[in-house]
Design a protein around this motif. Structure first.
Motif, mmCIF file in Angstrom:
data_model
loop_
_atom_site.group_PDB
_atom_site.id
_atom_site.type_symbol
_atom_site.label_atom_id
_atom_site.label_comp_id
_atom_site.label_asym_id
_atom_site.label_seq_id
_atom_site.Cartn_x
_atom_site.Cartn_y
_atom_site.Cartn_z
ATOM 1 N N PHE A 118 0.845 -1.191 0.000
ATOM 2 C CA PHE A 118 0.000 0.000 0.000
ATOM 3 C C PHE A 118 0.881 1.243 0.000
ATOM 4 O O PHE A 118 1.724 1.426 0.882
ATOM 5 N N ALA A 134 -2.995 3.509 6.763
ATOM 6 C CA ALA A 134 -2.591 2.142 6.435
ATOM 7 C C ALA A 134 -3.415 1.117 7.211
ATOM 8 O O ALA A 134 -3.783 0.057 6.681
ATOM 9 N N GLY A 135 -3.725 1.435 8.461
ATOM 10 C CA GLY A 135 -4.551 0.534 9.257
ATOM 11 C C GLY A 135 -5.953 0.416 8.698
ATOM 12 O O GLY A 135 -6.540 -0.676 8.668
ATOM 13 N N ALA A 143 -5.735 -1.752 5.543
ATOM 14 C CA ALA A 143 -5.525 -3.169 5.869
ATOM 15 C C ALA A 143 -6.817 -3.815 6.360
ATOM 16 O O ALA A 143 -7.156 -4.942 5.974
ATOM 17 N N SER A 161 -8.680 -6.690 4.078
ATOM 18 C CA SER A 161 -8.654 -8.014 4.721
ATOM 19 C C SER A 161 -10.054 -8.514 5.038
ATOM 20 O O SER A 161 -10.282 -9.724 5.126
ATOM 21 N N ARG A 180 -1.206 -10.424 3.162
ATOM 22 C CA ARG A 180 -0.152 -9.753 3.910
ATOM 23 C C ARG A 180 -0.087 -8.311 3.401
ATOM 24 O O ARG A 180 0.316 -8.077 2.260
ATOM 25 N N VAL A 181 -0.522 -7.367 4.206
ATOM 26 C CA VAL A 181 -0.521 -5.961 3.807
ATOM 27 C C VAL A 181 0.803 -5.327 4.237
ATOM 28 O O VAL A 181 1.176 -5.379 5.413
ATOM 29 N N PRO A 213 2.770 -1.802 4.143
ATOM 30 C CA PRO A 213 2.734 -0.373 3.838
ATOM 31 C C PRO A 213 4.095 0.128 3.343
ATOM 32 O O PRO A 213 5.151 -0.340 3.810
ATOM 33 N N TRP A 247 -10.580 5.397 0.664
ATOM 34 C CA TRP A 247 -10.291 4.308 1.599
ATOM 35 C C TRP A 247 -11.352 4.148 2.669
ATOM 36 O O TRP A 247 -11.210 3.319 3.561
ATOM 37 N N TYR A 272 -12.898 -1.273 -1.986
ATOM 38 C CA TYR A 272 -12.385 -2.552 -1.501
ATOM 39 C C TYR A 272 -12.989 -3.726 -2.273
ATOM 40 O O TYR A 272 -12.306 -4.727 -2.529
#
Length: 389
Positions: free
Chosen positions: A6, A21-22, A25, A29, A36-37, A39, A375, A381
């Motif tokens: 990302f 980023a959180g 993820a 997910s 596996r994310v 950043p 996001w 997504y």
């Protein structure tokens, strides 16, 4: 296990990046397990910064309080008022109309309040663009639009004849200047020239002589624009420090972008395939440049959101590829997500036929909020989840 790299966009710094980023993820997910994310936070090491503590910033001046006579100092500037009128030339008329009494039937023989100004508008229309020639074309059209506008009659009922003439003159002048701005004319007249035109038009429309300067006198308009302007002045440094990374990041990347691309290559080299890259805004430019310049067979999918990469390519500004050179065969499938309301998102399918899939998403946010809403949009997504290797 698919690794998803990302990459953030312009102006993102900690602690905002960790939150972003959180959120990404968690969103990706939730639709696809076993990911596996990873950043890529390039802003900390390679983003723009004011290295001299802001020494390049000019001192803040002006409060946006009008009116100003020509030659007055910056402390009583009506620039903010004109900014409102350029955005909506009928703003003063709307304020005046809102304060008018409900329409009533006039006694026999009475003259409607707007009749005189309409007659003068008809005379002005016959002169074409000439009375505002130093501003540029468009006066005749502005006069015709004003004469037919539904706000004119209620505004005339609310304003004294002199005030109506001056408000109408500013409305016409603002329309002409706004037309210049809309067409990106490289020469826009200074305020002294604009004010002289306002004075001339106001006199033609029946205002009594009171000097060349015709400042923005609407109290409601002045209060609204002045409050906004003073807030901006008070927060100028804070606004600059918050905004400069966004513009500075783009300039820094376009002039010294290899270090950012090298960091991305090193990150991907340590990942097991398959790898997908998901990148926002400038991050999409970084990702595309890296993939064009260096074959990275681990990467099976590129996803960009709100990306300017297609525009830079078409305009000859993309560092890695100049139009009309085609996209190299080693660049993976490219999913390009854009929001029609995001003015910083562009399309790639027409430039790279068969290599890019453009998909519209709708955040129901205006610009610039639309550029940062990808996001938190479940559509985004879903489209990513459907394409991940």
């Amino acid at each position: 296990m698919t690794a998803v790299v990302f990459i953030h966009g312009t102006g993102v710094r900690e602690p905002g990046f960790s939150a972003l980023a959180g959120r990404f993820a968690a969103g990706v997910s939730a639709l696809r397990g076993g990911l596996r994310v990873v950043p890529y936070y390039w802003g900390g090491a390679h983003g723009a910064a004011l290295a001299a503590g802001g020494a390049s910033l000019p001192p803040a001046t002006g409060t946006g309080r009008g009116p100003l006579a020509p030659g007055s100092g910056p402390g009583d500037d009506d620039t903010a008022d004109w900014a409102v009128l350029y955005a909506d030339p009928y703003a003063e008329l709307a304020l005046a109309a809102a304060g008018s009494a409900p329409a009533e039937e006039l006694p026999p023989g009475s003259v409607p309040p707007d009749l005189r100004v309409r007659a003068r508008l008809a005379d002005l229309l016959a002169e074409g663009d000439g009375p505002a020639a130093e501003l540029g074309p468009g006066l005749a059209r502005a006069v015709a639009d004003l004469a037919a506008h539904p706000l004119l009659a209620p505004a005339a009922a609310s304003l004294a004849p002199d005030d109506l003439a001056e408000v109408a003159a500013r409305c016409l002048t603002a329309q002409v200047v706004a037309g210049l701005l809309d067409t990106d004319v490289p020469l826009v007249p200074v305020g002294v020239t604009r004010d002289a035109v306002v004075g001339r038009l106001a006199a033609v429309l029946g205002a009594s002589a009171r000097g060349a300067e015709r400042g923005v006198r609407s109290l409601a308009l002045r209060v609204a624009s002045s409050a906004a302007s003073r807030a901006v002045v008070r927060r100028r440094r804070a606004l600059t420090e918050a905004a400069h990374p966004a513009a500075g990041d783009v300039l820094r990347y376009l002039s010294r972008g290899e270090a950012v691309r090298a960091g991305l290559r090193a990150l991907i080299a340590g990942l097991e395939p398959p790898v997908a890259i998901v990148a926002h805004s400038l991050g999409g430019i970084i990702a595309l440049d890296t993939l064009v310049l260096t074959p990275l067979p681990q990467v099976r999918l590129l996803v960009t959101a709100g990306s300017q990469a297609p525009f830079l390519y078409e305009s000859g500004s993309l560092p890695s590829l100049e139009h009309p050179v085609p996209l190299p065969a080693h660049v993976p499938d490219w999913l390009n997500l854009y929001d029609p309301r995001d003015l910083l998102s562009y399309l790639g399918a027409g430039l790279f036929p068969g290599r890019v899939t453009d998909i519209a998403v709708d955040s129901r946010q205006p610009f610039p909020a639309a550029h940062s809403a990808y996001w938190t949009n479940s559509e985004v997504y879903r489209h990513i989840g459907e394409r991940l290797p």
